[in-house]
Design an enzyme around this catalytic site. Sequence first.
Site, mmCIF file in Angstrom:
data_model
loop_
_atom_site.group_PDB
_atom_site.id
_atom_site.type_symbol
_atom_site.label_atom_id
_atom_site.label_comp_id
_atom_site.label_asym_id
_atom_site.label_seq_id
_atom_site.Cartn_x
_atom_site.Cartn_y
_atom_site.Cartn_z
ATOM 1 N N ASN A 164 0.922 -1.005 -0.127
ATOM 2 C CA ASN A 164 -0.082 0.084 -0.106
ATOM 3 C C ASN A 164 0.816 1.164 -0.107
ATOM 4 O OD1 ASN A 164 -2.438 1.487 0.031
ATOM 5 N ND2 ASN A 164 -2.186 1.691 2.525
ATOM 6 N N HIS B 222 0.825 5.124 1.241
ATOM 7 C CA HIS B 222 0.040 6.219 2.011
ATOM 8 C C HIS B 222 0.675 7.714 2.123
ATOM 9 C CE1 HIS B 222 -2.696 7.090 5.347
ATOM 10 N NE2 HIS B 222 -1.455 7.848 6.174
HETATM 11 C C1 GRF Z 1 -2.641 8.566 -2.951
HETATM 12 O O1 GRF Z 1 -2.267 9.818 -2.241
HETATM 13 C C2 GRF Z 1 -2.585 7.456 -1.965
HETATM 14 O O2 GRF Z 1 -1.132 7.607 -1.166
HETATM 15 C C3 GRF Z 1 -3.646 7.242 -1.135
HETATM 16 O O3 GRF Z 1 -4.610 7.381 -2.059
HETATM 17 C C4 GRF Z 1 -4.207 8.343 -3.074
HETATM 18 C C5 GRF Z 1 -4.753 7.862 -4.425
HETATM 19 O O4 GRF Z 1 -4.240 8.748 -5.591
HETATM 20 N N1 GRF Z 1 -3.598 5.939 -0.563
HETATM 21 P P1 GRF Z 1 -4.460 8.204 -6.990
HETATM 22 O O5 GRF Z 1 -5.638 7.585 -7.014
HETATM 23 O O6 GRF Z 1 -3.421 7.172 -7.129
HETATM 24 O O7 GRF Z 1 -4.354 9.408 -7.745
#
Ligand code: GRF
Length: 218
Positions: free
Chosen positions: A125, A127
């Site tokens: 994941n 974050h």
């Molecule tokens: C990202 O900031 C990621 O860290 C978090 O959700 C967001 C997703 O952005 N888990 P995207 O859909 O990849 O543009």
Amino acid sequence: MKPVRKLKRLNKRADFSNGLNVAILASGNGSNFESLVKTTKEKKIKVNIKLLITDKRGAFARKRARRLGVKDIFINPKEFKSRLEFDKKIVKLLHKEEIELVALAGYMRIISPYFVKSFKNKILNIHPALLPCFKGATAIKDAYEYGCKVTGVTVHFVDEKVDHGPIILQEPLKIDSGLTLSKLEEKIHKIEHRLYPEALRLLSKGKLKIRGRNVKII
Ligand code: GRF
């Protein structure tokens, strides 16, 4: 159906030199999904991003998938009576597609212990904060409003707790005074689009060794 290729345990320095079959799970925009597809191709990282799974019919990530030529599957959570049933369907699909690694990229669902166990140490994941600070769905804003001088990005393995598993990579980012929230978001995403492919590269080369909470890069 061909049998699922047997995985070597990550902590035994797996060799994925034939290319690792990856599925990405996303719920929204999908910028990380797109950067993973593009960067792994550009940098010739030995992964094969086979599949995008979404839980939102209208997720923009699906449009990106079509443009990038990645198979995209929408699974409607409303058709399942519980989170477990929903995850069972996903796990079945992942096995059918011979997926070896799952990358969550803006996937807005808590995954069940069943799913985690089915892909133990094989779910990543990303974050947008320095874990364990600012867990949850609004981490960039939370760090900003808290008045942090530094925040950042974390890539980690997924375990049974939310935003909790062993940390693979982290990168800090200074919040200079005067920086707007939208500028901060932009900077965070820029880091994400570099850090997530790097984590995949390390994993694909068998360079990550998990010891409890500790991930050694060898
Ligand atoms: C990202 O900031 C990621 O860290 C978090 O959700 C967001 C997703 O952005 N888990 P995207 O859909 O990849 O543009």
